[in-house]
Design a protein around this motif. Structure first.
Motif, short mmCIF file in Angstrom:
data_model
loop_
_atom_site.label_atom_id
_atom_site.label_comp_id
_atom_site.label_asym_id
_atom_site.label_seq_id
_atom_site.Cartn_x
_atom_site.Cartn_y
_atom_site.Cartn_z
N GLY A 5 0.81 -1.21 0.00
CA GLY A 5 0.00 0.00 0.00
C GLY A 5 0.84 1.26 0.00
O GLY A 5 0.55 2.22 -0.72
N LEU A 6 1.91 1.28 0.79
CA LEU A 6 2.79 2.45 0.82
C LEU A 6 3.46 2.68 -0.52
O LEU A 6 3.58 3.81 -0.99
N VAL A 7 3.91 1.60 -1.17
CA VAL A 7 4.55 1.73 -2.48
C VAL A 7 3.56 2.27 -3.49
O VAL A 7 3.88 3.17 -4.28
N LEU A 8 2.34 1.75 -3.49
CA LEU A 8 1.33 2.24 -4.44
C LEU A 8 0.98 3.70 -4.18
O LEU A 8 0.80 4.48 -5.13
N LEU A 9 0.91 4.10 -2.92
CA LEU A 9 0.67 5.51 -2.60
C LEU A 9 1.81 6.38 -3.10
O LEU A 9 1.58 7.46 -3.66
N GLN A 11 3.78 5.75 -5.60
CA GLN A 11 3.72 5.82 -7.06
C GLN A 11 2.62 6.77 -7.53
O GLN A 11 2.80 7.50 -8.50
N ALA A 12 1.49 6.75 -6.86
CA ALA A 12 0.36 7.59 -7.27
C ALA A 12 0.52 9.04 -6.85
O ALA A 12 0.12 9.95 -7.58
N LEU A 13 1.11 9.29 -5.69
CA LEU A 13 1.17 10.64 -5.13
C LEU A 13 2.58 11.14 -4.87
O LEU A 13 2.76 12.17 -4.24
N GLY A 14 3.59 10.40 -5.33
CA GLY A 14 4.96 10.65 -4.92
C GLY A 14 5.61 11.94 -5.32
O GLY A 14 6.43 12.48 -4.59
N SER A 15 5.28 12.49 -6.47
CA SER A 15 5.99 13.70 -6.90
C SER A 15 5.35 14.94 -6.28
O SER A 15 4.15 14.97 -6.02
N PRO A 16 6.15 15.97 -6.04
CA PRO A 16 5.60 17.21 -5.47
C PRO A 16 4.49 17.82 -6.35
O PRO A 16 3.53 18.37 -5.83
N GLU A 17 4.64 17.68 -7.67
CA GLU A 17 3.62 18.22 -8.57
C GLU A 17 2.29 17.51 -8.37
O GLU A 17 1.23 18.14 -8.35
N LYS A 18 2.34 16.20 -8.22
CA LYS A 18 1.11 15.43 -8.01
C LYS A 18 0.47 15.80 -6.67
O LYS A 18 -0.74 15.94 -6.58
N LEU A 19 1.29 15.96 -5.64
CA LEU A 19 0.74 16.33 -4.34
C LEU A 19 0.09 17.71 -4.37
O LEU A 19 -0.96 17.92 -3.78
N ARG A 20 0.70 18.65 -5.09
CA ARG A 20 0.12 19.99 -5.20
C ARG A 20 -1.19 19.97 -5.99
O ARG A 20 -2.10 20.74 -5.72
N SER A 21 -1.27 19.06 -6.97
CA SER A 21 -2.49 19.00 -7.79
C SER A 21 -3.66 18.38 -7.03
O SER A 21 -4.81 18.59 -7.40
N SER A 34 -5.38 5.99 -10.57
CA SER A 34 -4.60 5.92 -11.80
C SER A 34 -3.11 5.70 -11.52
O SER A 34 -2.28 6.50 -11.91
N VAL A 35 -2.79 4.62 -10.85
CA VAL A 35 -1.39 4.26 -10.62
C VAL A 35 -0.80 3.88 -11.98
O VAL A 35 -1.41 3.12 -12.74
#
Length: 92
Positions: A5-9, A11-21, A34-35
């Motif tokens: 679960g942590l790895v999938l999170l 991958q899905a939310l890992g980059s700062p751009e994705k977190l900001r979006s 959408s992993v």
């Protein structure tokens, strides 16, 4: 399962751009749906899960931080936390 679960999170939310979006829960859930397919390949997933550094101390530190954050924003929890125990299977 926890590590997967942590790895999938990550991958899905890992980059700062994705977190900001992901400003809210709806946007976060859309990202989690959408992993990227390469991240779901068994060989890559198993390698990342095995390399993930997760310790009991790290989990407890995060649990404490989340509890403090909850208390600051929502007040005390309705029931007391469970008693502290050692790792699964430990005696004492």
């Amino acid at each position: 399962m926890f590590r997967v679960g942590l790895v999938l999170l990550r991958q899905a939310l890992g980059s700062p751009e994705k977190l900001r979006s992901a400003q809210g829960m709806y946007e976060t859930m859309e990202l989690l749906r959408s992993v990227p397919p390469p991240g779901l390949h068994e060989d890559a997933l198993v390698h990342q899960v095995a390399a993930l550094p997760v310790s009991e101390a790290l989990i407890e530190r995060e649990r404490g931080a989340q509890r403090r954050r909850w208390t600051e924003t929502r007040g005390e929890m309705l029931r007391p936390p469970p008693p502290q125990r050692g790792p699964h299977g430990a005696r004492g």
